[in-house]
Design a protein around this motif. Structure first.
Motif, short mmCIF file in Angstrom:
data_model
loop_
_atom_site.label_atom_id
_atom_site.label_comp_id
_atom_site.label_asym_id
_atom_site.label_seq_id
_atom_site.Cartn_x
_atom_site.Cartn_y
_atom_site.Cartn_z
N UNK A 152 0.82 -1.21 0.00
CA UNK A 152 0.00 0.00 0.00
C UNK A 152 0.86 1.27 0.00
N UNK A 153 2.05 1.18 0.58
CA UNK A 153 2.94 2.34 0.63
C UNK A 153 3.52 2.68 -0.74
N UNK A 154 3.38 1.77 -1.70
CA UNK A 154 3.96 1.96 -3.03
C UNK A 154 2.89 2.06 -4.12
N UNK A 155 1.63 2.08 -3.74
CA UNK A 155 0.53 2.11 -4.72
C UNK A 155 0.74 3.26 -5.71
N UNK A 156 0.45 3.03 -6.96
CA UNK A 156 -0.29 1.91 -7.53
C UNK A 156 0.58 0.69 -7.85
N UNK A 157 1.89 0.76 -7.54
CA UNK A 157 2.72 -0.42 -7.75
C UNK A 157 2.23 -1.54 -6.84
N UNK A 158 2.48 -2.79 -7.27
CA UNK A 158 2.00 -3.92 -6.48
C UNK A 158 2.82 -5.15 -6.84
N UNK A 159 2.78 -6.16 -5.96
CA UNK A 159 3.45 -7.42 -6.25
C UNK A 159 2.66 -8.59 -5.68
N UNK A 160 2.93 -9.75 -6.25
CA UNK A 160 2.32 -11.00 -5.79
C UNK A 160 3.38 -12.09 -5.86
N UNK A 161 3.25 -13.05 -4.95
CA UNK A 161 4.16 -14.19 -4.91
C UNK A 161 3.55 -15.33 -5.73
N UNK A 162 4.40 -16.00 -6.53
CA UNK A 162 3.98 -17.18 -7.29
C UNK A 162 4.87 -18.35 -6.97
N UNK A 163 4.89 -19.32 -7.84
CA UNK A 163 5.70 -20.53 -7.68
C UNK A 163 7.16 -20.22 -8.06
N UNK A 164 8.00 -20.05 -7.06
CA UNK A 164 9.41 -19.68 -7.26
C UNK A 164 9.51 -18.41 -8.12
N UNK A 165 8.53 -17.53 -7.96
CA UNK A 165 8.48 -16.32 -8.76
C UNK A 165 7.76 -15.21 -8.00
N UNK A 166 8.08 -13.99 -8.39
CA UNK A 166 7.40 -12.82 -7.86
C UNK A 166 6.97 -11.97 -9.05
N UNK A 167 5.70 -11.59 -9.06
CA UNK A 167 5.16 -10.75 -10.12
C UNK A 167 5.16 -9.31 -9.62
N UNK A 168 5.68 -8.39 -10.41
CA UNK A 168 5.73 -6.99 -10.03
C UNK A 168 5.02 -6.15 -11.08
N UNK A 169 4.04 -5.38 -10.63
CA UNK A 169 3.38 -4.41 -11.49
C UNK A 169 3.98 -3.05 -11.15
N UNK A 170 4.65 -2.45 -12.13
CA UNK A 170 5.30 -1.15 -11.96
C UNK A 170 4.85 -0.26 -13.12
#
Length: 190
Positions: free
Chosen positions: A130-148
């Motif tokens: 929330x401190x970086x909105x609208x940026x966001x991230x999610x954890x996946x299978x041995x992966x991290x998705x980053x919306x920038x």
């Protein structure tokens, strides 16, 4: 094994930190024969940033293949490079499991960080999205998705997530969405 008759699953080697700022220079024209010298076939490179698609005729173990490629690079170029190897099935699943609307975003806005092992939300608990909105991230299978939305180069969340303390004990390497989709294409059965 001739091209076009491959039955083994395609793989991608993801090399971390090569050809960046003039450091760890690895020419793709020199990398392809080096990989072929390991008995791997149908070797293709993508961009200068360390993406190598290939087929391991015996299937091969991801960790053993990564170690062999890393050792060969060190022997040929004189420096160590972290290497992750991932199979087509995994790469395709990472693409399919993207929690962000990839079809609606520009490639520079969406990135995947591939990790050498599974990561949990607890590892990143100190990072408040929330401190970086609208940026966001999610954890996946041995992966991290980053919306920038403004791109990785100016992403404050991306900088926070890549801190060494958060990635301690891991090999981590990031790719933009164009590269994520291209790796799926390059490793697909031919």
């Amino acid at each position: 094994m001739t091209q076009g008759t491959t039955t083994a699953e395609g793989c991608a080697a993801l090399l971390r930190g090569i050809n960046v700022g003039g450091n760890k220079k690895v020419p793709m024209a020199g990398l392809r024969p080096l990989i072929e010298g390991l008995g791997l076939t149908d070797v293709r490179t993508y961009l200068q940033s360390g993406n190598v698609a290939f087929t391991a005729p015996d299937g091969g173990d991801e960790e053993a293949l990564a170690a062999a490629i890393g050792t060969a690079i060190e022997g040929e170029f004189g420096f160590t490079v972290d290497v992750l190897v991932r199979r087509h099935t995994y790469l395709k699943a990472v693409m399919a499991d993207c929690p962000f609307p990839a079809a609606e975003l520009e490639a520079k806005q969406l990135h995947v960080t591939y990790f050498s092992q599974a990561v949990t939300a607890e590892r990143f608990a100190a990072v408040d999205p929330a401190a970086y909105a609208p940026e966001d991230f999610r954890i996946g299978d041995r992966a991290l998705y980053l919306y920038a939305p403004q791109g990785l180069g100016v992403s404050k969340l991306g900088a926070q997530l890549s801190r060494p303390a958060l990635n301690k004990g891991l090999i981590a390497t990031s790719r933009n969405w164009n590269t994520v989709t291209k790796l799926v294409e390059l490793t697909a059965p031919r």
